[in-house]
Design a protein around this motif. Structure first.
Motif, PDB file in Angstrom:
ATOM      1  N   GLY A  18       0.775  -1.238   0.000  1.00 39.05           N
ATOM      2  CA  GLY A  18       0.000   0.000   0.000  1.00 39.05           C
ATOM      3  C   GLY A  18       0.804   1.284   0.000  1.00 39.05           C
ATOM      4  O   GLY A  18       1.782   1.446  -0.739  1.00 39.05           O
ATOM      5  N   VAL A  69       5.470  -2.952  14.877  1.00 36.71           N
ATOM      6  CA  VAL A  69       5.700  -1.620  15.447  1.00 36.71           C
ATOM      7  C   VAL A  69       5.125  -1.461  16.854  1.00 36.71           C
ATOM      8  O   VAL A  69       5.446  -0.491  17.540  1.00 36.71           O
ATOM      9  CB  VAL A  69       5.150  -0.485  14.536  1.00 36.71           C
ATOM     10  CG1 VAL A  69       5.860  -0.444  13.206  1.00 36.71           C
ATOM     11  CG2 VAL A  69       3.634  -0.582  14.368  1.00 36.71           C
ATOM     12  N   ILE A  97      -3.657   0.568  11.058  1.00 36.39           N
ATOM     13  CA  ILE A  97      -4.745  -0.364  10.764  1.00 36.39           C
ATOM     14  C   ILE A  97      -6.098   0.333  10.926  1.00 36.39           C
ATOM     15  O   ILE A  97      -6.192   1.391  11.554  1.00 36.39           O
ATOM     16  CB  ILE A  97      -4.701  -1.621  11.683  1.00 36.39           C
ATOM     17  CG1 ILE A  97      -4.818  -1.230  13.166  1.00 36.39           C
ATOM     18  CG2 ILE A  97      -3.437  -2.432  11.432  1.00 36.39           C
ATOM     19  CD1 ILE A  97      -5.035  -2.429  14.104  1.00 36.39           C
ATOM     20  N   LYS A 164      -5.797   9.033  14.636  1.00 35.13           N
ATOM     21  CA  LYS A 164      -5.156   9.898  13.637  1.00 35.13           C
ATOM     22  C   LYS A 164      -5.139  11.364  14.091  1.00 35.13           C
ATOM     23  O   LYS A 164      -4.223  12.113  13.761  1.00 35.13           O
ATOM     24  CB  LYS A 164      -5.844   9.735  12.279  1.00 35.13           C
ATOM     25  CG  LYS A 164      -5.676   8.334  11.684  1.00 35.13           C
ATOM     26  CD  LYS A 164      -4.200   7.967  11.476  1.00 35.13           C
ATOM     27  CE  LYS A 164      -4.021   6.636  10.773  1.00 35.13           C
ATOM     28  NZ  LYS A 164      -2.612   6.300  10.492  1.00 35.13           N
ATOM     29  N   PRO A 190      -3.473  11.648   4.326  1.00 35.21           N
ATOM     30  CA  PRO A 190      -4.085  11.293   3.044  1.00 35.21           C
ATOM     31  C   PRO A 190      -5.606  11.285   3.117  1.00 35.21           C
ATOM     32  O   PRO A 190      -6.196  11.023   4.175  1.00 35.21           O
ATOM     33  CB  PRO A 190      -3.578   9.865   2.789  1.00 35.21           C
ATOM     34  CG  PRO A 190      -2.448   9.644   3.748  1.00 35.21           C
ATOM     35  CD  PRO A 190      -2.757  10.515   4.932  1.00 35.21           C
ATOM     36  N   THR A 195      -5.859   1.413  -1.771  1.00 32.47           N
ATOM     37  CA  THR A 195      -4.986   0.368  -1.217  1.00 32.47           C
ATOM     38  C   THR A 195      -5.845  -0.791  -0.709  1.00 32.47           C
ATOM     39  O   THR A 195      -7.073  -0.698  -0.636  1.00 32.47           O
ATOM     40  CB  THR A 195      -4.167   0.887  -0.014  1.00 32.47           C
ATOM     41  OG1 THR A 195      -5.071   1.169   1.057  1.00 32.47           O
ATOM     42  CG2 THR A 195      -3.348   2.116  -0.346  1.00 32.47           C
ATOM     43  N   HIS A 196      -5.166  -1.850  -0.276  1.00 35.22           N
ATOM     44  CA  HIS A 196      -5.807  -3.027   0.304  1.00 35.22           C
ATOM     45  C   HIS A 196      -6.668  -2.615   1.502  1.00 35.22           C
ATOM     46  O   HIS A 196      -7.796  -3.072   1.670  1.00 35.22           O
ATOM     47  CB  HIS A 196      -4.715  -4.008   0.731  1.00 35.22           C
ATOM     48  CG  HIS A 196      -5.222  -5.303   1.262  1.00 35.22           C
ATOM     49  ND1 HIS A 196      -5.397  -5.529   2.609  1.00 35.22           N
ATOM     50  CD2 HIS A 196      -5.596  -6.436   0.641  1.00 35.22           C
ATOM     51  CE1 HIS A 196      -5.871  -6.754   2.785  1.00 35.22           C
ATOM     52  NE2 HIS A 196      -5.993  -7.327   1.615  1.00 35.22           N
ATOM     53  N   LEU A 198      -8.170   0.168   2.107  1.00 37.88           N
ATOM     54  CA  LEU A 198      -9.410   0.826   1.655  1.00 37.88           C
ATOM     55  C   LEU A 198     -10.399  -0.223   1.149  1.00 37.88           C
ATOM     56  O   LEU A 198     -11.577  -0.211   1.494  1.00 37.88           O
ATOM     57  CB  LEU A 198      -9.079   1.812   0.535  1.00 37.88           C
ATOM     58  CG  LEU A 198     -10.256   2.635   0.029  1.00 37.88           C
ATOM     59  CD1 LEU A 198     -10.585   3.746   1.005  1.00 37.88           C
ATOM     60  CD2 LEU A 198      -9.963   3.233  -1.336  1.00 37.88           C
TER      61      LEU A 198
HETATM   62  N1  LIG Z   1      -5.691   3.891   2.223  1.00 37.85           N
HETATM   63  C1  LIG Z   1      -6.222   5.013   2.628  1.00 37.85           C
HETATM   64  O1  LIG Z   1      -7.231   5.494   2.074  1.00 37.85           O
HETATM   65  C2  LIG Z   1      -5.594   5.767   3.782  1.00 37.85           C
HETATM   66  C3  LIG Z   1      -6.072   7.069   4.021  1.00 37.85           C
HETATM   67  C4  LIG Z   1      -5.513   7.796   5.063  1.00 37.85           C
HETATM   68  C5  LIG Z   1      -4.503   7.260   5.825  1.00 37.85           C
HETATM   69  N2  LIG Z   1      -4.051   6.002   5.574  1.00 37.85           N
HETATM   70  C6  LIG Z   1      -2.978   5.497   6.430  1.00 37.85           C
HETATM   71  O2  LIG Z   1      -1.874   5.109   5.643  1.00 37.85           O
HETATM   72  C7  LIG Z   1      -1.173   4.056   6.297  1.00 37.85           C
HETATM   73  C8  LIG Z   1      -1.025   2.883   5.348  1.00 37.85           C
HETATM   74  O3  LIG Z   1      -2.319   2.478   4.946  1.00 37.85           O
HETATM   75  P1  LIG Z   1      -2.559   1.538   3.682  1.00 37.85           P
HETATM   76  O4  LIG Z   1      -3.835   1.967   3.071  1.00 37.85           O
HETATM   77  O5  LIG Z   1      -1.328   1.447   2.865  1.00 37.85           O
HETATM   78  O6  LIG Z   1      -2.815   0.150   4.447  1.00 37.85           O
HETATM   79  P2  LIG Z   1      -2.500  -1.366   4.001  1.00 37.85           P
HETATM   80  O7  LIG Z   1      -3.339  -2.212   4.893  1.00 37.85           O
HETATM   81  O8  LIG Z   1      -2.632  -1.500   2.518  1.00 37.85           O
HETATM   82  O9  LIG Z   1      -0.959  -1.533   4.389  1.00 37.85           O
HETATM   83  C9  LIG Z   1      -0.560  -1.392   5.740  1.00 37.85           C
HETATM   84  C10 LIG Z   1       0.733  -2.139   5.969  1.00 37.85           C
HETATM   85  O10 LIG Z   1       1.054  -1.982   7.369  1.00 37.85           O
HETATM   86  C11 LIG Z   1       1.456  -3.253   7.859  1.00 37.85           C
HETATM   87  N3  LIG Z   1       1.231  -3.349   9.300  1.00 37.85           N
HETATM   88  C12 LIG Z   1       0.036  -3.493   9.958  1.00 37.85           C
HETATM   89  N4  LIG Z   1       0.250  -3.629  11.282  1.00 37.85           N
HETATM   90  C13 LIG Z   1       1.599  -3.566  11.466  1.00 37.85           C
HETATM   91  C14 LIG Z   1       2.433  -3.667  12.598  1.00 37.85           C
HETATM   92  N5  LIG Z   1       1.930  -3.880  13.836  1.00 37.85           N
HETATM   93  N6  LIG Z   1       3.775  -3.561  12.438  1.00 37.85           N
HETATM   94  C15 LIG Z   1       4.295  -3.369  11.201  1.00 37.85           C
HETATM   95  N7  LIG Z   1       3.564  -3.284  10.078  1.00 37.85           N
HETATM   96  C16 LIG Z   1       2.220  -3.382  10.214  1.00 37.85           C
HETATM   97  C17 LIG Z   1       0.630  -4.276   7.077  1.00 37.85           C
HETATM   98  O11 LIG Z   1       1.240  -5.553   7.109  1.00 37.85           O
HETATM   99  C18 LIG Z   1       0.619  -3.641   5.685  1.00 37.85           C
HETATM  100  O12 LIG Z   1       1.727  -4.057   4.903  1.00 37.85           O
HETATM  101  C19 LIG Z   1      -1.976   3.732   7.564  1.00 37.85           C
HETATM  102  O13 LIG Z   1      -1.404   4.414   8.668  1.00 37.85           O
HETATM  103  C20 LIG Z   1      -3.342   4.271   7.237  1.00 37.85           C
HETATM  104  O14 LIG Z   1      -4.078   4.600   8.391  1.00 37.85           O
HETATM  105  C21 LIG Z   1      -4.581   5.236   4.569  1.00 37.85           C
END
Ligand SMILES: NC(=O)c1ccc[n+]([C@@H]2O[C@H](COP(=O)([O-])OP(=O)(O)OC[C@H]3O[C@@H](n4cnc5c(N)ncnc54)[C@H](O)[C@@H]3O)[C@@H](O)[C@H]2O)c1
Length: 256
Positions: A18, A69, A97, A164, A190, A195-196, A198
């Motif tokens: 993601g 983490v 997450i 957040k 963002p 992403t996955h 979403l």
């Molecule tokens: N996708 C969106 O629309 C969106 C919008 C705003 C903010 N975000 C933020 O962006 C960040 C990434 O989101 P994403 O959409 O890529 O999510 P995703 O689920 O596609 O990827 C998240 C990654 O984090 C890893 N992860 C989860 N728990 C973990 C842990 N305890 N230790 C280490 N790694 C861990 C997962 O294995 C995965 O590879 C997050 O903080 C999310 O809240 C996402």
């Protein structure tokens, strides 16, 4: 793509998939010396080759360090791994997450499970990086992953929005605490990004379609668009930017 991160060592948590993966790949495309990928697993949630392979294919050194983490000792070891390349210059605390059920009646167990990743994990990363930067007498940039959910609330993301919002204020407080050591701290917020996370959070996926229609740019975002924003905050182009929350949402949170 550019050389704005030349000579910088970049560490990204949650970088197997993601947005984190896009941040790691962007760092390599913007000239980073080395990129360290931290995640629970090296296998991308969306399938395909591991990030390390893609980054090495760009001619940039890359390492995977298995890291949860929520475990401070693992995060400390992750940042220590950057010593191989001279220490961390840009720390991106991205792992986060969502919950499948995150309304007003969110369970205590889920609430704490989410906070452990989205807040504890972010704090541990920032602390470990700041400690190493100070010990090495290095200036540096720490980028914390917020969300539009930390700017505006939604009834189906009670714990998530709480976490957040905390990230945004953590960036401001740490910017004050670490600024005298030449360490900048910012959050990136963002909007809806493809992403996955979403696609697999039902309430969020359902809302994303409506959000896209309301977004001034009329679409959801690409992970690489967050990668580029983080590259800017990690680079010296943003040398006087600290304590800010950079919203990257196509304008969605600017309108009602
Ligand atoms: N996708 C969106 O629309 C969106 C919008 C705003 C903010 N975000 C933020 O962006 C960040 C990434 O989101 P994403 O959409 O890529 O999510 P995703 O689920 O596609 O990827 C998240 C990654 O984090 C890893 N992860 C989860 N728990 C973990 C842990 N305890 N230790 C280490 N790694 C861990 C997962 O294995 C995965 O590879 C997050 O903080 C999310 O809240 C996402």
């Amino acid at each position: 793509m550019s050389d704005i991160l030349t000579d910088k060592v970049v560490v990204v948590t949650g970088a197997a998939s993601g947005i984190g993966r896009a941040i790691a790949v962007s760092a390599a495309q913007h000239g980073a010396k080395a990129v360290i990928i931290a995640d629970l697993t090296e296998t991308p949630l969306e399938g395909g080759a591991p990030a390390v392979q893609e980054i090495e294919g760009l001619g940039v050194a890359a390492r995977f360090v298995r890291t949860d983490v929520t475990q401070r000792v693992q995060v400390d070891a992750l940042v220590e791994a950057a010593s191989e390349f001279g220490g961390v210059d840009v720390m991106v605390c991205n792992a986060g997450i969502t919950l499948r059920s995150d309304g007003a009646d969110v369970s205590e167990e889920d609430f704490h499970r989410l906070m452990a990743v989205n807040l504890d994990g972010v704090l541990f990363g920032a602390q470990a990086a700041a400690r190493q930067m100070k010990n090495r007498g290095k200036a540096g940039s720490i980028v914390l992953m917020g969300s539009m959910g930390g700017i505006v609330g939604a009834g189906f993301t009670v714990a998530y929005s709480t976490s957040k919002g905390g990230v945004v204020l953590m960036a401001k407080a740490l910017a004050d605490a670490l600024g005298p050591d030449g360490i900048r701290v910012n959050a990136v917020c963002p909007g809806t990004i493809d992403t996955h996370l979403l696609r697999t959070t039902p309430d969020v996926a359902a809302a994303a379609k409506k959000f896209a229609e309301r977004t001034p740019l009329r679409r959801i975002g690409k992970p690489s668009e967050i990668g580029d924003a983080v590259a800017y905050l990690g680079s010296d182009l943003s040398s006087y930017v600290s304590g800010t929350a950079l919203i990257v949402d196509g304008g969605l949170t600017s309108v009602v």
